[in-house]
Design an enzyme around this catalytic site. Structure first.
Site, mmCIF file in Angstrom:
data_model
loop_
_atom_site.group_PDB
_atom_site.id
_atom_site.type_symbol
_atom_site.label_atom_id
_atom_site.label_comp_id
_atom_site.label_asym_id
_atom_site.label_seq_id
_atom_site.Cartn_x
_atom_site.Cartn_y
_atom_site.Cartn_z
ATOM 1 N N THR A 1 0.853 -1.186 0.000
ATOM 2 C CA THR A 1 0.000 0.000 0.000
ATOM 3 C C THR A 1 0.886 1.233 0.000
ATOM 4 O O THR A 1 1.688 1.427 0.907
ATOM 5 C CB THR A 1 -0.919 0.016 1.231
ATOM 6 O OG1 THR A 1 -1.723 -1.163 1.205
ATOM 7 C CG2 THR A 1 -1.818 1.235 1.219
ATOM 8 N N PHE B 1 -6.548 -6.081 -1.743
ATOM 9 C CA PHE B 1 -7.778 -5.758 -1.014
ATOM 10 C C PHE B 1 -8.159 -6.945 -0.134
ATOM 11 O O PHE B 1 -9.242 -7.496 -0.232
ATOM 12 C CB PHE B 1 -8.905 -5.417 -1.994
ATOM 13 C CG PHE B 1 -8.666 -4.166 -2.792
ATOM 14 C CD1 PHE B 1 -8.877 -2.921 -2.225
ATOM 15 C CD2 PHE B 1 -8.213 -4.239 -4.098
ATOM 16 C CE1 PHE B 1 -8.663 -1.760 -2.963
ATOM 17 C CE2 PHE B 1 -7.984 -3.083 -4.840
ATOM 18 C CZ PHE B 1 -8.214 -1.842 -4.265
ATOM 19 N N GLU C 1 -7.706 -9.617 6.647
ATOM 20 C CA GLU C 1 -7.075 -10.689 7.405
ATOM 21 C C GLU C 1 -8.143 -11.539 8.082
ATOM 22 O O GLU C 1 -9.140 -11.040 8.581
ATOM 23 C CB GLU C 1 -6.101 -10.106 8.423
ATOM 24 C CG GLU C 1 -4.893 -9.489 7.734
ATOM 25 C CD GLU C 1 -3.842 -9.013 8.717
ATOM 26 O OE1 GLU C 1 -3.552 -9.744 9.686
ATOM 27 O OE2 GLU C 1 -3.320 -7.908 8.516
ATOM 28 N N LEU D 1 -6.021 3.484 -0.854
ATOM 29 C CA LEU D 1 -6.144 4.351 0.320
ATOM 30 C C LEU D 1 -7.599 4.740 0.545
ATOM 31 O O LEU D 1 -8.084 4.766 1.677
ATOM 32 C CB LEU D 1 -5.300 5.614 0.141
ATOM 33 C CG LEU D 1 -3.782 5.444 0.055
ATOM 34 C CD1 LEU D 1 -3.107 6.813 -0.052
ATOM 35 C CD2 LEU D 1 -3.246 4.701 1.251
ATOM 36 N N PHE E 1 -12.711 4.659 3.574
ATOM 37 C CA PHE E 1 -14.173 4.546 3.628
ATOM 38 C C PHE E 1 -14.612 3.472 4.627
ATOM 39 O O PHE E 1 -15.581 3.658 5.371
ATOM 40 C CB PHE E 1 -14.733 4.224 2.236
ATOM 41 C CG PHE E 1 -15.030 5.441 1.402
ATOM 42 C CD1 PHE E 1 -14.055 6.396 1.166
ATOM 43 C CD2 PHE E 1 -16.283 5.630 0.862
ATOM 44 C CE1 PHE E 1 -14.332 7.516 0.403
ATOM 45 C CE2 PHE E 1 -16.573 6.743 0.091
ATOM 46 C CZ PHE E 1 -15.593 7.700 -0.139
ATOM 47 N N LEU E 2 -13.910 2.332 4.635
ATOM 48 C CA LEU E 2 -14.275 1.257 5.557
ATOM 49 C C LEU E 2 -14.041 1.679 7.007
ATOM 50 O O LEU E 2 -14.891 1.462 7.879
ATOM 51 C CB LEU E 2 -13.473 -0.007 5.238
ATOM 52 C CG LEU E 2 -13.773 -0.662 3.884
ATOM 53 C CD1 LEU E 2 -12.807 -1.803 3.617
ATOM 54 C CD2 LEU E 2 -15.206 -1.161 3.826
ATOM 55 N N CYS F 1 -3.507 -1.772 8.194
ATOM 56 C CA CYS F 1 -3.881 -0.931 7.054
ATOM 57 C C CYS F 1 -4.643 0.334 7.412
ATOM 58 O O CYS F 1 -4.271 1.422 6.981
ATOM 59 C CB CYS F 1 -4.713 -1.746 6.054
ATOM 60 S SG CYS F 1 -3.784 -3.034 5.232
#
Length: 463
Positions: A133, A163, A166, A222, A227-228, A277
């Site tokens: 990333t 994307f 985990e 990014l 957003f998540l 992340c």
């Protein structure tokens, strides 16, 4: 170009699983994963596939199928670079801890080292793929290094962000929502894109493989994580309001999640998000926005991190306040240390920060996590450097059995949503605890009604 040999620099959480699945799905392609960490490579090559360094459901079976056939793990970085037509860069890009951009910008020193080594070793044309990333326009810096080697080798730089979630990484790789590949709009760039498309097309439907320019691909990663994380911080902000007003955040989340414009995913309130992340990528986005003078944009996204930090602190404060404003010499049992279930990754886990707060209040912490060992737990605490290693070892102990971890505890804090926690004999746990016995459910995982019927004092998030 028909790809027959792939090299991946970096045998971590992204490189290892991604290359294992590529090797499984493309038996005609030789895939070599290289890393300078000899201990990590030795673990990937362990005869017992359950001992590979990353725990992901299904990963050991994938490695067992492909390793030795067309999947190899090695410390010989130069040989792998020299032989490969396509080179993935999948090294760590931590947040800078020094200099300009400290605390926000991505530290690209490992990316630069990879680029310089590729430039030094390569004798023929290569496709270099950003898998880590990275901040937008990193490809430009990589290309600048590679194009000034003076040896006449031509490089094409692609962006192919991961994307993966985990805990579901193998499923995400085998059945991805999309594969994103960014490259130059030149004929050579388009040819390189197509070469990588053909690798993924061995198992991914064409309509799920998206191609863009490099900059859009880099920024998409990014943006997706921002957003998540934003959704998690949004529902966590509402959880505090729910506690004050008598509402139940689970019921609120269910009600708004049924709105087709919103959807139900990432609306589960908790003690906060962790992992490698979300925080890193949002801070990177904040830094990029500030570097362009977009201060309002930066402030907007930084608030997501502020809310997440607040949620962790709020959980710690709740434990102390509920236990009569003191936890000194009291045993607090932690169920879970990994940042989420089905992984042994602890990076930015909420458990680290909650434990740190409680140890500062002189609590005794007992930890049980099915996949995280004590040396890793202590290393996480030591990394915060708020106390000496000796002090941390005195105040925290991990257990291989959850019942032993909870024995004689004043309270239990659920920090990871491991499924097995719902299967325990909670009457047995209650009988072995100090009374009154408290449960602080940081994941809203357990059945409140059942626990309160046993005699527990239950405290969840947002109710």
């Amino acid at each position: 170009m028909k790809i027959t040999k792939i090299c991946c620099i970096g045998a971590g959480y992204v490189g290892g699983p991604t290359m294992a699945v590529i090797a499984q799905k493309c038996p005609h392609i030789q895939v070599t994963v290289v890393d300078l960490n000899a201990e990590r490579i030795a673990a990937w090559n362990d005869e017992n596939f359950d001992n590979i360094p990353i725990y992901e459901p299904g990963l050991s079976a994938v490695v067992a199928e492909a390793r030795g056939r067309n999947l190899f793990f090695s410390t010989d970085v130069k040989k792998a670079i020299d032989e490969a037509q396509l080179i993935f860069i999948s090294v760590n890009t931590p947040t800078k801890t020094y200099g300009k951009g400290k605390g926000m910008a991505a530290d690209l020193k490992y990316i630069e080292l990879c680029a310089r080594q590729i430039a030094q070793v390569a004798k023929d044309n290569k496709i270099v793929v950003e898998k880590s990333t990275l901040p937008v326009r990193t490809a430009e810096a990589i290309k600048n290094i590679l194009d000034h080697t003076g040896n006449g080798v031509q490089f094409q730089i692609l962006s192919n962000p991961e994307f993966l979630a985990e805990g579901t990484a193998v499923e995400d790789l085998v059945h991805p929502d999309r594969i994103l590949i960014g490259g130059d709009t030149t004929p050579e760039g388009q040819e390189a894109i197509q070469a990588l498309v053909e690798v993924y097309a061995n198992w991914v439907p064409n309509h799920k493989i998206l191609t863009t320019n490099v900059w859009s691909s880099e920024l998409s990663k990014l943006t997706a994580n921002a957003f998540l994380a934003q959704r998690i911080s949004s529902i966590n902000a509402m959880s505090e309001l729910c506690e004050k007003t008598g509402a139940d955040v689970t019921e609120v989340a269910r009600a708004i999640g049924m709105d087709s414009r919103i959807g139900s995913k990432f609306l589960k309130s908790s003690v906060g998000f962790g992992g490698s992340c979300f925080q890193k990528d949002i801070l990177n986005l904040v830094y990029i926005a500030k570097s362009y003078g977009l201060n309002e944009v930066a402030d907007y996204w930084e608030q997501v991190i502020i809310m997440n930090d607040h949620q962790k602190r709020r959980f710690s404060v709740k434990i102390v306040q509920t236990l009569y404003n003191t936890v000194a010499a009291k045993k607090i049992a932690f169920l879970g240390w990994a940042f989420k279930k089905d992984t042994n990754d602890t990076r930015e886990s909420a458990a680290i920060y909650v434990a740190d707060d409680l140890i500062n209040e002189q609590a005794q912490i007992a930890v049980y996590d099915p996949k995280v060992a004590q040396d890793k737990i202590l290393a996480d605490l030591d990394y915060l450097a708020t106390r000496s290693k000796v002090e941390n070892a005195k105040q925290l102990q991990s257990f291989a059995n959850p019942y032993e971890a909870c024995a004689n505890a004043h309270a239990i804090a659920v920090l990871t949503e491991w499924d097995e926690f719902t299967t325990y004999d909670w009457q047995k746990i209650y009988d072995g605890m100090q009374k009154p016995a408290f449960v602080f459910d940081g994941r809203n995982l357990l059945n409140r009604t059942e626990l309160e019927a046993i005699g527990f004092v239950y405290q969840g998030i947002g109710a």
